[in-house]
Scaffold this active site. Structure first.
Site, PDB file in Angstrom:
ATOM      1  N   ASP A 160       0.816  -1.215   0.000  1.00 31.32           N
ATOM      2  CA  ASP A 160       0.000   0.000   0.000  1.00 31.32           C
ATOM      3  C   ASP A 160       0.851   1.267   0.000  1.00 31.32           C
ATOM      4  OD1 ASP A 160      -2.169  -1.667   0.054  1.00 31.32           O
ATOM      5  OD2 ASP A 160      -2.526  -1.462   2.206  1.00 31.32           O
ATOM      6  N   GLY A 161       2.036   1.177   0.583  1.00 33.53           N
ATOM      7  CA  GLY A 161       2.913   2.345   0.657  1.00 33.53           C
ATOM      8  C   GLY A 161       3.333   2.865  -0.706  1.00 33.53           C
ATOM      9  N   ASN A 256      -4.439   9.053   2.519  1.00 31.28           N
ATOM     10  CA  ASN A 256      -4.945   8.300   3.670  1.00 31.28           C
ATOM     11  C   ASN A 256      -5.427   9.203   4.802  1.00 31.28           C
ATOM     12  OD1 ASN A 256      -5.037   5.627   3.017  1.00 31.28           O
ATOM     13  ND2 ASN A 256      -3.229   5.025   4.181  1.00 31.28           N
ATOM     14  N   ASP A 286      -4.205  11.472  22.939  1.00 29.51           N
ATOM     15  CA  ASP A 286      -2.935  11.295  22.233  1.00 29.51           C
ATOM     16  C   ASP A 286      -2.916  12.026  20.899  1.00 29.51           C
ATOM     17  OD1 ASP A 286      -1.849   9.821  24.233  1.00 29.51           O
ATOM     18  OD2 ASP A 286      -2.016   7.884  23.231  1.00 29.51           O
TER      19      ASP A 286
END
Length: 422
Positions: A160-161, A256, A286
């Site tokens: 996917d990268g 994304n 966070d």
């Protein structure tokens, strides 16, 4: 209701039907013909309500979305150039990369673009047999060379990268992307490499469905970006330093997600979230993830968000470990403008990344503005947008995998019935 036959299309002539002239199937329910559309669009809503009320017509239409079921690839002219993106320093991809490049240059007579650092791999530069092919390549360097108007389509080899990286290379219009699953997860890479020759030939001939994966247009405004704020070892801002009247604005196209987090600090992230100029909440936790439907199956789903089909026009907002039991992920319309800033009383700075890259610090006065981009990524489907998505859910994320419940025999039913009555 009666049907008027048109090749490939049914027209529903019922006056109250709002389905329009699209492909339909007809089913008889209680002696009535009910039409069901094969379209991925919902039915167009009526704009009259009761005998006197109606919706005010807005002449300034903002966006028209083509029916996703009819989105297919076509070429104005035959494609001549292709960008091949390969995962760097992955020995398992060397042979597929070489085979594909030889096929594209020698068989299909395509102009092949390859990133310069790919060819610097010793396993490629040291291959004398492959050297004659590499001399025919056009090379480029990320952030230095503009290839946006030179490439007709893109082929990704990896996970996917590689698709995310391909998206980052094009800040405006993106060529169609064909992604082969040669990585670890492969949620966004539907093609298998075994039959690459016939599959690539089909794409060159323009025979494929596509899904338009929306991107986020992100604008980062840095106030007084030349000053150096002093921060202690715990990440607490001690001073804003010497103020200089300078601003820095950077834009990104994100496929994304945009992630704002607390960085190395041990304190809660404390950021304000605005929607169309109105403060809607302060995120204390966070951090927060702002994702596209494509990104909903990435970091967002790991943080508890729902999964959204890439054809749904939306933006998802997902808190990361919020210090609140009621802060759930939300989905907002694709047309809104989001803005994220450090809260005035934030104890520490925040950090932001874009598809996991370009990570940078966000200080007081800085802002991150996020809208839906008008430049989507046209991702080529193996079959179609719906089947490919559910196939990825099943194969990559093992969605709803569970051991089947055993069948209950008639004797077991009788036994349970007697136990309940006893």
């Amino acid at each position: 209701m009666h049907r008027q036959r048109v090749p490939g299309i049914f027209h529903c002539s019922e006056k109250s039907c709002i389905c329009g002239p699209t492909r339909k199937s007809f089913v008889h329910v209680n002696d009535r013909s009910v039409c069901f559309s094969d379209s991925l669009h919902g039915p167009s809503p009526v704009t009259t309500f009761g005998p006197k009320a109606c919706m005010l017509q807005n002449p300034h239409a903002v966006m028209h979305i083509q029916d996703p079921a009819s989105q297919r690839l076509t070429w104005n002219k035959p494609p001549k150039s292709v960008l091949v993106i390969k995962k760097i320093r992955d020995a398992t991809l060397l042979q597929p990369f070489k085979e594909l490049c030889i096929f594209l240059t020698e068989v299909k007579n395509m102009i092949v673009y390859v990133e310069k650092k790919v060819l610097e791999d010793p396993a490629i530069s040291g291959d004398e047999n492959f050297g004659a092919i590499t001399k025919k390549f056009c090379t480029f360097r990320e952030d230095l060379d503009d290839i946006s108007n030179r490439v007709d389509f893109i082929i990704c080899l990896g996970g996917d990268g590689t698709l995310l990286y391909a998206s980052s290379l094009f800040q405006e219009s993106v060529p169609p992307v064909m992604a082969f699953h040669l990585g670890s997860l492969g949620f966004l890479t539907p093609f298998k490499f075994d039959t690459y020759q016939s599959q690539v030939t089909q794409i060159i001939e323009g025979n494929a469905a596509i899904v338009l994966r929306s991107r986020l247009k992100v604008r980062v405004l840095k106030e007084n970006w030349e000053k150096k704020a002093r921060v202690d070892e715990k990440g607490i801002i001690l001073t804003n330093g010497d103020i200089e009247n300078s601003r820095k604005v950077v834009q990104y196209q994100v496929l994304n997600e945009v992630v704002v987090d607390r960085g190395p600090s041990s304190y809660l992230s404390n950021v304000d979230l605005f929607l169309d100029g109105h403060l809607i909440t302060t995120v204390q936790g966070d951090g927060v993830i702002v994702s596209t439907p494509t990104g909903s199956t990435a970091y967002a789903v790991a943080a508890g968000a729902s999964m959204i089909h890439p054809n749904v026009p939306a933006i998802m907002i997902t808190p990361i470990c919020p210090h609140s039991l009621s802060f759930r992920p939300i989905v907002v319309p694709a047309g809104v403008e989001l803005k994220i800033m450090l809260s005035r009383d934030a104890r520490n700075t925040a950090w932001v990344s874009f598809d996991g890259r370009k990570r940078q610090e966000i200080c007081h006065g800085d802002s991150i503005t996020i809208t839906t981009s008008c430049f989507p990524v046209p991702s080529i489907c193996f079959r179609d947008p719906v089947n490919d998505w559910f196939e990825s859910l099943a194969q990559c994320l093992h969605w709803n995998v569970r051991k089947k419940q055993n069948y209950l025999s008639s004797e077991d039913e009788d036994s349970n019935h007697k136990e309940l009555q006893g």
